[in-house]
Design an enzyme around this catalytic site. Structure first.
Site, PDB file in Angstrom:
ATOM      1  N   ALA A 116       0.816  -1.217   0.000  1.00 13.99           N
ATOM      2  CA  ALA A 116       0.000   0.000   0.000  1.00 13.99           C
ATOM      3  C   ALA A 116       0.846   1.261   0.000  1.00 13.99           C
ATOM      4  O   ALA A 116       0.439   2.287  -0.562  1.00 13.99           O
ATOM      5  CB  ALA A 116      -0.939   0.001   1.205  1.00 13.99           C
ATOM      6  N   ASN A 197      -5.803   3.285  10.330  1.00 13.54           N
ATOM      7  CA  ASN A 197      -5.033   2.169  10.868  1.00 13.54           C
ATOM      8  C   ASN A 197      -4.787   2.258  12.358  1.00 13.54           C
ATOM      9  O   ASN A 197      -4.454   1.255  12.991  1.00 13.54           O
ATOM     10  CB  ASN A 197      -3.686   2.066  10.140  1.00 13.54           C
ATOM     11  CG  ASN A 197      -2.921   3.380  10.153  1.00 13.54           C
ATOM     12  OD1 ASN A 197      -3.421   4.396   9.672  1.00 13.54           O
ATOM     13  ND2 ASN A 197      -1.726   3.372  10.686  1.00 13.54           N
ATOM     14  N   THR A 285       9.965  -7.016 -12.446  1.00 13.26           N
ATOM     15  CA  THR A 285       9.437  -8.374 -12.537  1.00 13.26           C
ATOM     16  C   THR A 285       8.453  -8.643 -11.405  1.00 13.26           C
ATOM     17  O   THR A 285       8.772  -8.443 -10.233  1.00 13.26           O
ATOM     18  CB  THR A 285      10.586  -9.400 -12.463  1.00 13.26           C
ATOM     19  OG1 THR A 285      11.485  -9.159 -13.539  1.00 13.26           O
ATOM     20  CG2 THR A 285      10.050 -10.824 -12.544  1.00 13.26           C
ATOM     21  N   CYS A 370       4.365   1.614  11.612  1.00 14.32           N
ATOM     22  CA  CYS A 370       5.301   2.409  10.814  1.00 14.32           C
ATOM     23  C   CYS A 370       5.912   3.547  11.615  1.00 14.32           C
ATOM     24  O   CYS A 370       6.907   4.130  11.217  1.00 14.32           O
ATOM     25  CB  CYS A 370       4.599   2.974   9.585  1.00 14.32           C
ATOM     26  SG  CYS A 370       3.883   1.696   8.532  1.00 14.32           S
TER      27      CYS A 370
END
Length: 447
Positions: A116, A197, A285, A370
């Site tokens: 996110a 959150n 990738t 975080c």
């Protein structure tokens, strides 16, 4: 021993935890944290996990789906000349369809990312840079995730954008009238998260989307905490850009997605240069095994969302009733309309870090993972008007699919015990009991 998430065979079917299991977790916590014994002598440490807003355990069914793509089907999904690549590409496209189905999107509107945080960066910076000649103003709120706030600040400081950081109401909700009043002729984007959150407040995403569409402004929402837990329909809600993350919905870490609307068409400048994968928006990738995991997590969530929500509702109610003997407890957020899986509580006259240390056998946090390394009070709680002392005393409890009643009961009982114990040691608690307003006290300085 408290069971590992991978060892769970059925949903909430593990044997009930015993008091001895709980005590074992607490007993081993200090040694594990401070490394007082040699690694070979340390017993396995599995605390009770109640930090589901930081990350969720990998659902065993997701792991089973991913495993073949880690061992047998390991081809590069962008290799178009042989079967290994074709198999991996097919798996990625199936995952794309599963994600799209969960949110009522076209699979072509799903862009895989690393999570996110990257999705939010691409959405905000990418949109702002592509439409720089047509817009110069972005609206967001003061309680967004750090990656949204920092993306906006970078645009503000380095690229000349003007940002309005809306202050939410005391329950954390954005005032729709204030949002409409903040819109200017040069406003191009509104970014408001679906579920916070830290405090679990659920914004009225549909109303915000309707307002933005009426004013011909694009609407981005960080839905990392909402996807798979509450219904999201990007078409009905007029969402133009939406970010999601795998590890918030019992999927793997390191993978997420960005929904980019095709009707109405939304254009973005890529923030990563490379081979032009993901329709040129996100080069690199693809980790197809992680994409498969995210797709399977979305498939499971689509079928079990209602059951999961009811499970969390019951656990949340049970937890609150079990700690009801505590007074001077503040519920941070929207108590009536918030996400039941996130409970953020402040305990007057108790230091949050001291309480966390006392509950060392239980995995909890005092806010966002975080920013948990910071000793500053939560910026989210400060934004909704919480005073510094209460912000410092807050604890976040994260419930989830695999949380059991026994874990909730044990945590609630230990919480009541340690809050009372810490209050007995605090002179501030005595003052509160005497009816003294702590804010009115003028603390003298030492010379």
């Amino acid at each position: 021993m408290i069971r590992s998430g991978i060892a769970i065979i059925g949903r909430r079917s593990a044997a009930a935890l015993t008091e001895a299991d709980m005590a074992s977790s607490v007993k081993n916590a200090a040694n594990f944290k401070s490394k007082l014994v040699e690694p070979a002598d340390q017993r396995e440490y599995r605390p009770i996990y109640l930090d589901g807003a930081a990350t969720t355990p990998l659902d065993p069914r997701v792991f089973d789906k991913m495993l073949p793509y880690l061992t047998s089907y390991y081809g590069n999904p962008h290799s178009v000349s042989h079967a290994y690549g074709w198999q991996s590409e097919a798996a990625v496209e199936q995952a794309r369809e599963q994600i799209a189905s969960l949110i009522n999107a076209d699979p072509r509107e799903i862009i895989f990312t690393s999570g996110a945080t990257e999705s939010n960066n691409i959405a905000i910076k990418g949109y702002a840079r592509f439409y720089k000649k047509k817009m110069n103003h972005i609206i967001t709120s003061q309680i967004e995730h750090k990656c949204v706030l920092e993306s906006c600040r970078q645009l503000e400081l380095n690229e000349g954008y003007e940002i309005t950081y809306m202050k939410p109401k005391e329950n954390g909700l954005v005032d729709l009238d204030e949002l409409e009043a903040a819109i200017r002729p040069d406003t191009g984007l509104v970014s408001i998260m679906a579920v916070n959150n830290e405090i679990g407040v659920m914004q009225d995403v549909e109303a915000i989307g309707k307002l933005c569409r009426k004013n011909k402004i694009r609407f981005h929402t960080d839905a990392a905490q909402a996807i798979g837990k509450t219904p999201i329909d990007v078409k009905k809600m007029n969402i133009d850009l939406m970010s999601l993350s795998g590890h918030k919905i019992y999927g793997p870490k390191g993978v997420g997605a960005l929904y980019v609307s095709r009707k109405p068409r939304v254009r973005l400048d890529p923030i990563i240069s490379g081979g032009g994968q993901e329709r040129g928006l996100r080069s690199g990738t693809l980790p197809h095994n992680l994409a498969v995991g995210l797709g399977e997590a979305c498939r499971i969530a689509q079928h079990e969302m209602e059951a999961d929500a009811e499970h969390c509702r019951k656990l949340s109610k049970r937890f609150r009733e079990r700690i009801s003997s505590l007074s001077h407890v503040t519920f941070n957020g929207d108590e009536e309309g918030g996400m039941d899986s996130i409970l953020n509580l402040s305990f007057a006259a108790v230091e949050g870090e001291s309480l966390l240390m006392s509950l060392s056998g239980i995995a909890l946090s005092s806010g966002s993972a975080c920013t948990s390394a910071s000793l500053e009070p939560s910026y989210v709680l400060r934004a909704i008007g919480s005073d510094v002392d209460l912000a410092h005393s807050s604890i976040r409890f994260g419930l989830g699919r695999f949380t059991t009643e026994e874990e909730v009961d044990y945590t609630a009982d230990k919480l009541v015990h340690h809050v009372n114990r810490l209050r007995d040691l605090s002179p501030l608690w005595d003052m509160l009991q005497e009816g003294i307003d702590l804010k009115s006290i003028q603390w003298g300085a030492h010379h």
